[in-house]
Design a protein around this motif. Structure first.
Motif, PDB file in Angstrom:
ATOM      1  N   TYR A 953     -25.294 -36.108 -28.338  1.00 49.52           N
ATOM      2  CA  TYR A 953     -25.323 -34.951 -29.234  1.00 49.52           C
ATOM      3  C   TYR A 953     -26.224 -33.924 -28.565  1.00 49.52           C
ATOM      4  CZ  TYR A 953     -24.949 -32.195 -33.429  1.00 49.52           C
ATOM      5  OH  TYR A 953     -24.638 -31.187 -34.324  1.00 49.52           O
ATOM      6  N   SER A 954     -25.644 -32.826 -28.149  1.00 52.78           N
ATOM      7  CA  SER A 954     -26.409 -31.851 -27.389  1.00 52.78           C
ATOM      8  C   SER A 954     -27.044 -30.813 -28.302  1.00 52.78           C
ATOM      9  CB  SER A 954     -25.531 -31.162 -26.351  1.00 52.78           C
ATOM     10  OG  SER A 954     -26.315 -30.176 -25.711  1.00 52.78           O
ATOM     11  N   LEU A 955     -28.310 -31.030 -28.592  1.00 54.95           N
ATOM     12  CA  LEU A 955     -29.049 -30.034 -29.362  1.00 54.95           C
ATOM     13  C   LEU A 955     -29.395 -28.847 -28.472  1.00 54.95           C
ATOM     14  CD1 LEU A 955     -30.988 -32.718 -31.240  1.00 54.95           C
ATOM     15  CD2 LEU A 955     -29.706 -30.913 -32.381  1.00 54.95           C
ATOM     16  N   VAL A 956     -29.283 -29.054 -27.178  1.00 57.92           N
ATOM     17  CA  VAL A 956     -29.465 -27.950 -26.241  1.00 57.92           C
ATOM     18  C   VAL A 956     -28.332 -26.943 -26.407  1.00 57.92           C
ATOM     19  CG1 VAL A 956     -29.505 -27.356 -23.821  1.00 57.92           C
ATOM     20  CG2 VAL A 956     -30.716 -29.372 -24.612  1.00 57.92           C
ATOM     21  N   ASP A 961     -26.335 -22.060 -27.081  1.00 58.96           N
ATOM     22  CA  ASP A 961     -25.082 -21.346 -27.296  1.00 58.96           C
ATOM     23  C   ASP A 961     -24.826 -21.081 -28.773  1.00 58.96           C
ATOM     24  OD1 ASP A 961     -24.975 -21.549 -24.639  1.00 58.96           O
ATOM     25  OD2 ASP A 961     -23.238 -22.863 -24.518  1.00 58.96           O
ATOM     26  N   GLY A 962     -25.675 -21.690 -29.630  1.00 65.64           N
ATOM     27  CA  GLY A 962     -25.473 -21.486 -31.057  1.00 65.64           C
ATOM     28  C   GLY A 962     -26.262 -20.318 -31.601  1.00 65.64           C
ATOM     29  N   ASN A 963     -27.042 -19.660 -30.777  1.00 62.50           N
ATOM     30  CA  ASN A 963     -27.953 -18.662 -31.296  1.00 62.50           C
ATOM     31  C   ASN A 963     -28.093 -17.540 -30.286  1.00 62.50           C
ATOM     32  OD1 ASN A 963     -30.225 -17.251 -32.174  1.00 62.50           O
ATOM     33  ND2 ASN A 963     -31.153 -19.101 -33.000  1.00 62.50           N
ATOM     34  N   ASN A 967     -31.285 -17.289 -24.575  1.00 63.43           N
ATOM     35  CA  ASN A 967     -30.289 -17.136 -23.532  1.00 63.43           C
ATOM     36  C   ASN A 967     -29.254 -18.243 -23.713  1.00 63.43           C
ATOM     37  OD1 ASN A 967     -28.908 -16.168 -21.378  1.00 63.43           O
ATOM     38  ND2 ASN A 967     -30.647 -16.193 -19.966  1.00 63.43           N
ATOM     39  N   SER A 968     -28.108 -18.068 -23.115  1.00 62.55           N
ATOM     40  CA  SER A 968     -27.015 -19.024 -23.284  1.00 62.55           C
ATOM     41  C   SER A 968     -26.419 -19.310 -21.919  1.00 62.55           C
ATOM     42  CB  SER A 968     -25.925 -18.445 -24.175  1.00 62.55           C
ATOM     43  OG  SER A 968     -26.442 -18.063 -25.413  1.00 62.55           O
ATOM     44  N   THR A 969     -25.662 -20.396 -21.854  1.00 62.00           N
ATOM     45  CA  THR A 969     -24.952 -20.651 -20.608  1.00 62.00           C
ATOM     46  C   THR A 969     -23.798 -19.660 -20.509  1.00 62.00           C
ATOM     47  OG1 THR A 969     -23.460 -22.236 -21.613  1.00 62.00           O
ATOM     48  CG2 THR A 969     -25.500 -23.113 -20.677  1.00 62.00           C
ATOM     49  N   THR A 970     -23.341 -19.445 -19.303  1.00 61.37           N
ATOM     50  CA  THR A 970     -22.298 -18.433 -19.112  1.00 61.37           C
ATOM     51  C   THR A 970     -20.992 -18.825 -19.801  1.00 61.37           C
ATOM     52  OG1 THR A 970     -21.885 -19.471 -16.991  1.00 61.37           O
ATOM     53  CG2 THR A 970     -23.188 -17.465 -16.965  1.00 61.37           C
ATOM     54  N   ALA A 971     -20.917 -20.063 -20.277  1.00 58.68           N
ATOM     55  CA  ALA A 971     -19.718 -20.471 -21.025  1.00 58.68           C
ATOM     56  C   ALA A 971     -19.493 -19.577 -22.232  1.00 58.68           C
ATOM     57  CB  ALA A 971     -19.869 -21.930 -21.461  1.00 58.68           C
ATOM     58  N   ILE A 972     -20.581 -19.035 -22.777  1.00 57.34           N
ATOM     59  CA  ILE A 972     -20.455 -18.239 -24.004  1.00 57.34           C
ATOM     60  C   ILE A 972     -19.732 -16.917 -23.756  1.00 57.34           C
ATOM     61  CG2 ILE A 972     -22.610 -16.892 -23.933  1.00 57.34           C
ATOM     62  CD1 ILE A 972     -22.990 -17.705 -26.891  1.00 57.34           C
ATOM     63  N   ASN A 983     -10.557 -20.949 -28.584  1.00 53.75           N
ATOM     64  CA  ASN A 983     -10.423 -21.888 -29.688  1.00 53.75           C
ATOM     65  C   ASN A 983     -11.601 -22.860 -29.692  1.00 53.75           C
ATOM     66  OD1 ASN A 983      -9.052 -22.672 -32.000  1.00 53.75           O
ATOM     67  ND2 ASN A 983      -8.061 -24.390 -30.914  1.00 53.75           N
ATOM     68  N   SER A 984     -12.661 -22.534 -28.930  1.00 52.13           N
ATOM     69  CA  SER A 984     -13.797 -23.451 -28.907  1.00 52.13           C
ATOM     70  C   SER A 984     -15.140 -22.755 -29.098  1.00 52.13           C
ATOM     71  CB  SER A 984     -13.794 -24.235 -27.592  1.00 52.13           C
ATOM     72  OG  SER A 984     -13.831 -23.344 -26.501  1.00 52.13           O
ATOM     73  N   ILE A 985     -15.262 -21.538 -28.628  1.00 53.51           N
ATOM     74  CA  ILE A 985     -16.556 -20.866 -28.756  1.00 53.51           C
ATOM     75  C   ILE A 985     -16.420 -19.765 -29.803  1.00 53.51           C
ATOM     76  CG2 ILE A 985     -18.354 -19.595 -27.532  1.00 53.51           C
ATOM     77  CD1 ILE A 985     -17.252 -20.970 -24.959  1.00 53.51           C
ATOM     78  N   PRO A 986     -17.119 -19.925 -30.928  1.00 49.15           N
ATOM     79  CA  PRO A 986     -16.897 -19.015 -32.053  1.00 49.15           C
ATOM     80  C   PRO A 986     -17.389 -17.599 -31.770  1.00 49.15           C
ATOM     81  CG  PRO A 986     -18.681 -20.531 -32.539  1.00 49.15           C
ATOM     82  CD  PRO A 986     -18.090 -20.972 -31.238  1.00 49.15           C
ATOM     83  N   ARG A 987     -16.995 -16.714 -32.671  1.00 47.70           N
ATOM     84  CA  ARG A 987     -17.434 -15.317 -32.595  1.00 47.70           C
ATOM     85  C   ARG A 987     -18.958 -15.283 -32.665  1.00 47.70           C
ATOM     86  NH1 ARG A 987     -18.558 -12.696 -37.839  1.00 47.70           N
ATOM     87  NH2 ARG A 987     -18.844 -14.427 -39.272  1.00 47.70           N
ATOM     88  N   LEU A 988     -19.526 -14.215 -32.161  1.00 53.82           N
ATOM     89  CA  LEU A 988     -20.973 -14.096 -32.189  1.00 53.82           C
ATOM     90  C   LEU A 988     -21.407 -13.522 -33.522  1.00 53.82           C
ATOM     91  CD1 LEU A 988     -21.484 -12.712 -28.592  1.00 53.82           C
ATOM     92  CD2 LEU A 988     -21.654 -15.069 -29.394  1.00 53.82           C
TER      93      LEU A 988
END
Lengths: 1089, 468
Positions: A953-956, A961-963, A967-972, A983-988
């Motif tokens: 379970y990645s709390l990282v 990426d949840g906030n 900073n976030s990984t470039t996946a965002i 279909n995986s990374i929600p709107r900001l």
């Protein structure tokens, strides 16, 4: 000459009705000689009696051996026993044979038998297969034999070597080399309170040699077991040097503390962090109850027996081994630059209808600050060991000094240990032996508060990744900056500069024993050991101000001292006897264990800055604060064991232990723990004939063991101090006393009942060895703090006996060794499949829940029907793409681009009852593969280790990426921006973010990995070259640790253990910014003088 | 060797040897006060759990995301996983347990009967106080009228049952407790008779039983113990603690007890202070509240202050919980924990009772008395300002105007004291005032129960309707 001197040794002994083998063993010990013989030639099972009173060894041997038709010859320190064979002249018919009438042609063959070093091997029995014709090799290994023309095969055999058969049709001269039988079943394994021949073992016992464990750069022996043994799962909790590891023998056996018991040279200990692994000779792991039950109440989670190195009689050996290397992180995360981050932050503000922060209006104009490297460094790791070993027939000694120093891959983290060891034993008389084992270690662990707490913001490994790239690293005045976009933003520089602390440990281990031979086969051994661990810290933390949240108004100096004293006294009476084909081994024992703990802590603030080396006294007395705790516990135990075997075919073991513990109330103090096991070695049956299979042994056992691994005094209703309240004018502190929990006088032993079935198979002359075990272990009456509703008003739930858990599994290990003439191969593997199931957990509806973060719903759950520490949450099912999808969903308040959750109970709303199990941190399989190659002077070893089917379970992920404030990984960058975009990374979003970051399968990832844990390439210099410089052996090597890792997990490291700060053994597989494992490269050398 | 196994704990008594002496009884009742500290503490007192999300206050902090638990309160999206609420729940039941221990153990202790009476009175007071906090937050909850067994499953008692229990307990406390003026010296700050009566004024108001509000208020006045501090601005100063108008406070003191939130100090002021001077900026006040003050009302200055340059929020802060230079309280002057502040958390003061009394008299048709008591409050607030500032309510102010004037007076007199949310709910104005902010009638009058206890109760404890 030499030979005569050996035979002139005087011996005194009286042996009655023992088999020849035992008699020879006794003579070996008394006279310090070694017999070499082939068991086919010497009637080892014949029962004889001998008596010698200061008799010459030669005369004694004549008395003993001549009646057996055995002659002997002396070679070096060895006495080779041979059958008195009168070679039958081949030209003459053999008397008394059926075909005596026919005259056979005879072929003369000759050659030399050599050992693995290429030296002549005397005393080897060489027999023409299918006949009585044979001979024995001479002192130089040479032999001559005349073989009937119709016979084509001769067989070489010699104890301790693998047998060899040879087709002789092709030539007349055969030089052969015998391979040592490294799997020799006469190897002795250490078992509880004694030793046992490996062939006699009926339980599940695994062995790891000290040579293997030192190949890792880990500081602790426990970590070095990783990947070595089937059924033993080792997970590092943190990559910080000197940090603890989680060791599980056969799964998570209980909801409480499930660490195994460590026994070092017979002394049971709960931790071995301070043990220097270079001093370790061998490690035996008792996995099943029939093997471990002799340790009764402390054995429920398996027992790890560690034997340290002892001196050997003969030439003094001085050895140095040292290595130096560098470690660094092997993985980096790609995070956003300032332009990307500001753009996304603004996008979230727009989505929420919030104003754009004025300073972010033009993302392109913002300079980027790279925070990610601030905390990382290349750490130097070193290990130096100097040891001396030697002795005579009167005494033996082993002395070592070791210095281990590791700088972590994160600045301010490190570990250094200096350890000394002295193992000595003396033969006072023929009957009395005494010995002592002393070791002392001083270790220093440096950390920065960067691993404290369970919040990701506190974790140094991630702080640089979490910090937004728009914020400058330093303020204009040069001081450390923190992010204005986030309350609990912590600069890694602040953590490193103002929160660095050192923790020290002095650990003393002193153990003395006496062994008295009372009569033939009967001896008493008594052992008294004291360990004293002093953990302390004296730390000054400066005042600083980085932000309102990140500041220390006044400097502070704190001192703490924790002393754990442990005394254990063990006495055993052992008896062994052989009669005919029966072997009996019995042991009775008594043991007391007492532990005392004493902790004090004190601090003061406002140390004048003019003081260079502050002490407690230099602070403001008005700010003085202090505290302390003490505790004690006691165990008293009686135990016994009987081992019986018949004809090396049938083996039976029975153990019984009765333990009394101070941790239980008057009516439940004592527990009884029985176990028994049986084995059948089919290969020794007369009916069994196979050239392929040379070992086939079935084992089975059952045992009941206890667990008392929980707090002292839990059966008392204690009234805690500290619920204080301020009253009065002037205000004063009024002590308040009230219970924090409830005592449970009915608390009783937790019991684990386990059954084990196993088979040991040896194939191809023991070149291939396979061991397979199946086990089932039921743990009942688990001692746990069963959750109690807050309505009752307790601060901490009381300990109760509740529930039942099942662990079952299969363990397989195989090892293949072969010498391909110059190239020696040793390859092995082990794999274990363990299933865990919670069968009962007290009253219905109970579960034990573990929080992911302080302000986050529980995500770890242990409940009936599932496995321990499973992940619970909502099941995410992509994103809601359009308003029409939102309207059709069970989330009426959601917006397009939000995460879609599965409405498990289909009641039209997403609420707590839709939470379900979304993953498990327990692997389906764990495995290890080791490879060893030797070619000429080179040796190569590799260890692969892996885990399959576990989730993280990645709390990282949640934090980064949840906030949008982090900073976030470039996946965002691939977030949802309109129907079909993701279909995986929600709107900001900033306000309604909570909707999208609820505990869900979105943050659950495959944690499987395979890792090349160790790789080592060594070069051994030729002895001829070294003689001139008085060096006996010299080996140089290059090594790598964690060189390669194969995983789908995107975080910094897939090895996520038991979070050291979560303070719960059920907190598993949650990545809260775990300090990653380092990749290390090192060079080393081993020298023996 | 058997006796070697008989080891007893260090450093703390066991039940078998405790609850035997007068000192034990005092220490047991002291502990029952301890959970009050949680209830007045900065992260979970009514300044945040109540006022945030009303027309008085925003969540604040560093940005909109800061403290998701309070964001839930601000946006009326509370969930059962809310950690802030769970702490209030737990603290109240811990207090109930400790009070029940006193009521169970102390009666049989051989000690001074006067002291025993006082201690049992305090236990009844605290048991009532904690139940009242629970019923206010959650509506019906499980009743803690005795020590509850650890293996029990507890269903909710109705809201009415809890209130009946609260009233009975405050009345028992009233019978047993001394007057505030007798709680002097070392006992200053303990619950007293007036506190029990005063709390019943509030309880009755929350039940909208105006006759009882009047009855208890008059009972309180008859004690002749309380008066309005002539200087409104002095109430929320260090010297104002336990002042003449103070009926009950939770006592905080910046002692050296170690640990985050575990000491005797209060982080309320730190949490509420501007980020630019070392605070965290939570619970910033709204312009709407500032606008409520009449021109020249000295209470505006005494209750609020403005600090510019805040990254987030209104920049309007609560002076009642502030530190130097905005009040005479110092900023965490002792101890290594910067949040270990000295501010007492004021629970009930006389002006509040006066205004509830005015409400009751209005409801019972005695408008003259109602105006008289509002005017007492206004007169004090005016201080030495001319009479044109905060003029007394004229006799012509009547009917709806009068009740509106009372509500107005409550809002400004009690601004930043954590009462707004409950006042709006109990007077039926919540939907109108808070609806535009997200408040949903029939749902947000109570909070969700903590999920952990819901799960553990296996269906016996039922969640408040509409919450997950």
């Amino acid at each position: 000459n030499n030979h005569q001197e050996l035979l002139n040794i005087r011996v005194s002994l009286e042996i009655r009705d023992q088999n020849v083998k035992s008699v020879l063993q006794i003579i070996e010990k008394q006279a310090d000689v070694r017999f070499s013989y082939s068991p086919q030639i010497v009637p080892i099972k014949k029962i004889v009696s001998v008596k010698a009173n200061n008799k010459r060894l030669g005369d004694l041997l004549d008395d003993l051996l001549l009646p057996l038709n055995v002659k002997y010859l002396v070679s070096g320190n060895q006495i080779i026993l041979q059958k008195e064979i009168k070679p039958v002249p081949a030209s003459q018919p053999k008397a008394g044979t059926a075909n005596s009438a026919s005259i056979r042609a005879v072929k003369g063959i000759s050659g030399t038998v050599k050992d693995e070093k290429g030296e002549g091997l005397p005393g080897v029995s060489i027999v023409v297969k299918g006949t009585q014709i044979g001979t024995i090799s001479n002192v130089d290994g040479s032999y001559k034999l005349e073989v009937p023309e119709d016979k084509h095969v001769i067989a070489f055999s010699f104890l301790g070597y693998l047998p060899l058969e040879l087709d002789i049709r092709t030539a007349t001269s055969f030089d052969v080399a015998l391979e040592p039988d490294t799997q020799t079943l006469d190897d002795v394994v250490v078992i509880g309170y004694g030793t046992q021949k490996k062939s006699d073992v009926t339980g599940s016992v695994a062995t790891v040699s000290g040579k293997d464990v030192v190949k890792t750069t880990a500081a602790g022996v426990d970590q070095a077991l990783q990947g070595r043994v089937a059924g033993v799962t080792v997970t590092a909790n943190s990559g910080s040097p000197g940090s603890a590891v989680t060791v599980k023998v056969r799964g998570v056996g209980t909801v409480g503390n499930s660490s195994p018991l460590y026994v070092v040279d017979g002394v049971p200990l709960s931790s071995i962090l301070s043990l220097n692994m270079q001093d370790v000779e061998s490690i035996n792991i008792l996995k099943d109850a029939s093997a471990s039950a002799i340790y009764g109440s402390r054995a429920a989670n398996g027992v790890v027996l560690i034997t340290t190195k002892q001196g050997t009689s003969g030439k003094t050996q001085i050895s140095y081994s040292g290595s130096i290397g560098v470690q660094s992180s092997w993985k980096k995360l790609d995070v956003l630059n300032a332009q990307q981050w500001a753009t996304l932050y603004n996008e979230a503000s727009v989505n929420d209808g919030l104003p754009i922060n004025p300073e972010l209006t033009d993302p392109a104009s913002l300079p980027s600050y790279d925070w990610t490297k601030l905390a990382y460094q290349n750490g130097v790791i070193q290990n130096h060991q100097l040891s001396v070993a030697g002795g005579s027939d009167k005494g033996k000694y082993y002395l070592s000094i070791n210095n281990l120093k590791q700088d972590g891959i994160i600045k301010t983290t490190g570990y250094e240990r200096l350890s000394l060891r002295s193992n000595n034993s003396y033969k006072l008389t023929d009957r009395i032996e005494v010995g002592s084992s002393l070791s002392y270690s001083h270790s220093t662990r440096t950390s920065s508060g960067g691993e404290a707490g369970i919040e990701i913001d506190n974790r140094l490994a991630y702080q640089g990744y979490v910090m937004d790239p728009v914020t400058a690293i330093y303020k204009a005045d040069g001081s450390e900056n923190t992010s204005p976009y986030r309350t609990n933003s912590i600069s890694p520089l602040v953590q490193m500069n103002y929160n660095k602390t050192k923790a020290y440990e002095n650990y003393l281990y002193a153990n003395g024993f006496i062994k008295i031979d009372l009569a033939e086969g009967l001896f008493l051994r008594s052992n008294y050991a004291v360990t004293k661990g002093d953990n302390f810290g004296d730390n000054f933390l400066p005042a600083y101000f980085a932000s309102g949240y990140q500041s220390r108004k006044v400097n502070t100096y704190s001192s703490n001292r924790a002393t754990t004293t442990y005394n254990v006294w063990t006495s055993t009476l052992n008896y062994a006897k052989d009669f005919n084909s029966h072997h009996l081994d019995a042991m009775l024992g008594y043991e007391t264990q007492a532990t005392k703990y004493n902790f004090i802590t004190a601090s003061r603030n406002d140390i004048p800055t003019s003081i260079t080396n502050p002490t407690l006294g230099s602070g403001n007395i008005g700010s003085a604060s202090n505290g302390g705790t003490q505790s004690a516990s006691q165990l008293i135990s009686f135990f016994g064991r009987v081992n019986y075997s018949f004809d090396n075919r049938y083996y039976v073991t029975a153990n019984l232990r009765r333990d009394g513990s101070s941790r239980f109330g008057p009516s439940n103090k004592w527990g009884l723990f029985p176990s028994f096991a049986a084995g059948w070695d089919i290969t020794n049956e007369k009916f069994f004939h196979s050239n392929l299979i040379n070992l086939l042994k079935l084992r089975g056992g059952y045992g009941e063991i206890g667990n008392q691994n929980f707090a002292d005094y839990a059966y008392f209703q204690t009234i805690s101090t500290g619920s204080n309240v301020t009253f009065g004018s002037p205000e004063i502190l009024n002590p308040g006393l009230a219970p924090q929990s409830q005592g449970n006088p009915n608390l009783k032993w937790e019991t684990a009942k386990s059954t084990n079935i196993g088979v040991d198979i040896g194939l191809f002359r023991n070149q291939l060895n396979v061991t397979a075990d199946y086990f089932v272990k039921y743990t009942s009456d688990m001692i746990l703090r069963l959750p109690v509703v807050d309505i009752v008003g307790l601060v901490t739930p009381p300990y109760q006996n509740a529930g039942k858990m099942k662990n079952s599994g299969v363990e397989l290990s195989a090892n293949y060794r072969k010498d391909f003439g110059g190239l020696k191969l040793d390859v092995g593997g082990n794999i274990s499949f363990i299933r865990n199931k919670v069968m009962n957990l007290g009253p219905a509806g109970n579960s034990i829940q573990v929080k992911g973060l302080i302000n986050y719903a529980p995500i770890g759950i242990t409940q009936v029907g599932g496995s321990v520490g499973s992940f619970i949450g909502y099941r995410a099912d992509g994103l809601l793409q359009t308003q029409a999808e939102v309207d059709a969903s069970s989330q009426p308040t959601a917006k397009p681009g939000d995460v879609k959750y599965v409405d498990i109970n289909k009641d039209g709303q997403i609420d707590g009852s839709d939470r379900t199990i979304i993953g498990s941190p327990l692997p389906k399989a764990t495995y290890g593969i080791n490879l060893g190659l030797e070619f000429k002077n080179f040796d190569l070893s590799a260890l692969f280790q892996g885990s399959q089917g576990n989730q993280i379970y990645s709390l990282v992920d949640y934090a980064m990426d949840g906030n949008v404030t982090t900073n976030s990984t470039t996946a965002i960058l691939n977030r949802w921006t309109g129907p079909g975009t993701s279909n995986s990374i929600p709107r900001l979003t900033r306000i309604y973010n909570g909707q999208n970051v609820m505990p869900s399968s979105r943050f659950v990832h495959d944690g499987s990995y395979l890792r090349l844990k160790n790789l080592q390439l060594g070069y051994n210099f030729k002895p001829e070259l070294l003689q001139a410089i008085h060096i006996e052996k010299l080996r140089l090597y290059l090594g790598a640790q964690n060189l390669l890792t194969w995983t789908k997990y995107l975080g910094l490291d897939p090895e996520i253990g038991n979070d050291p700060n979560a303070n719960s053994p059920l907190d598993l597989g949650m990545d809260r910014g775990t300090y990653p494992q380092a990749r290390a490269f090192l060079v080393g050398l081993n020298v023996t003088f | 060797c058997e006796e070697k196994l008989d080891l007893t704990p260090y450093g703390q008594p066991v039940e078998q040897t405790f609850y035997k002496t007068e000192q034990d009884a005092i220490q047991a009742i002291n502990a029952a006060y301890y959970p009050l500290r949680e209830i007045g503490q900065g992260w979970r007192n009514d300044l945040v759990v109540g006022d945030i999300g009303t027309d008085d206050a925003i969540k604040g902090g560093v940005n909109v995301e800061d403290n998701g638990g309070l964001l839930e309160k601000e946006t009326y999206r509370l969930t059962s996983a809310n950690a802030t609420l769970a702490l209030r729940w737990k603290a109240n039941y811990q207090g109930i347990y400790y009070a029940n221990i006193v009521l169970d153990k102390v009666p049989s202790i051989d000690m001074s009967e006067d002291l025993k009476k006082r201690i049992l009175g305090e236990a009844h007071f605290l048991r009532a106080f904690y139940h009242f906090d629970l019923v206010k937050l959650y509506g019906g909850v499980p009743l803690g009228d005795k020590i509850l067994p650890i293996d029990g499953k507890f269903a909710k008692a109705s809201k009415e049952e809890i209130y009946a229990f609260v009233e009975a307990e405050f009345n028992l406390a009233k019978e047993n407790l001394p007057l505030k003026s007798k709680n002097v010296g070392v006992n200053k700050g303990r619950a007293d008779k007036g506190a029990a009566i005063g709390m019943m004024v509030r309880v009755s108001a929350y039940l909208n039983k105006m006759d009882k509000v009047r009855q208890y208020a008059e009972e309180l006045f008859a004690l002749n113990e309380y008066s309005l501090d002539p200087d409104f601005g002095a109430i929320y100063q260090p010297t104002g603690e336990w002042g003449p108008g103070s009926i009950f406070e939770i006592n905080y003191y910046p002692s050296n007890d170690p640990g985050w939130l575990q000491g005797q100090g209060n982080l309320t002021a730190t949490a509420a202070g501007p980020r630019t001077i070392g605070g965290w900026g939570f619970g910033q006040l709204k312009q709407d509240l500032l606008d409520e003050f009449e021109t020249g009302d000295p209470r505006k200055e005494a209750s609020t202050y403005l600090v510019g340059g805040q990254a987030y929020g209104t920049g309007i802060f609560n002076r009642k919980y502030s530190y130097t230079p905005y009040s005479k309280y110092e900023y965490a002057k002792v101890g290594s924990i910067p949040t270990n502040g000295p501010h007492n958390y004021r629970i009930l003061r006389l002006a509040d009772v006066y205004l509830m009394y005015a409400e009751a008299q209005y409801a019972l048709g005695n408008e003259t008395v109602a105006r008289e008591y509002v005017n007492k409050v206004r007169t004090r607030a005016r201080g030495d300002q001319p009479a044109s500032v905060l003029p007394n309510l004229a006799a012509s102010v009547s009917g709806q105007d009068l009740i509106d004037a009372i509500y107005h007076e409550r809002r400004v007199e009690l601004a930043g004291e954590g009462l707004r949310y409950w006042d709006l709910i109990r007077t039926g104005r919540a939907e109108k005032v808070l609806g535009p902010l997200g408040f949903k009638k029939g749902l947000n009058e109570v909070f969700p129960l903590p999920i952990a206890d819901i799960i553990l109760s296996d269906g016996v404890l039922v969640q408040n309707p509409g919450y997950n």
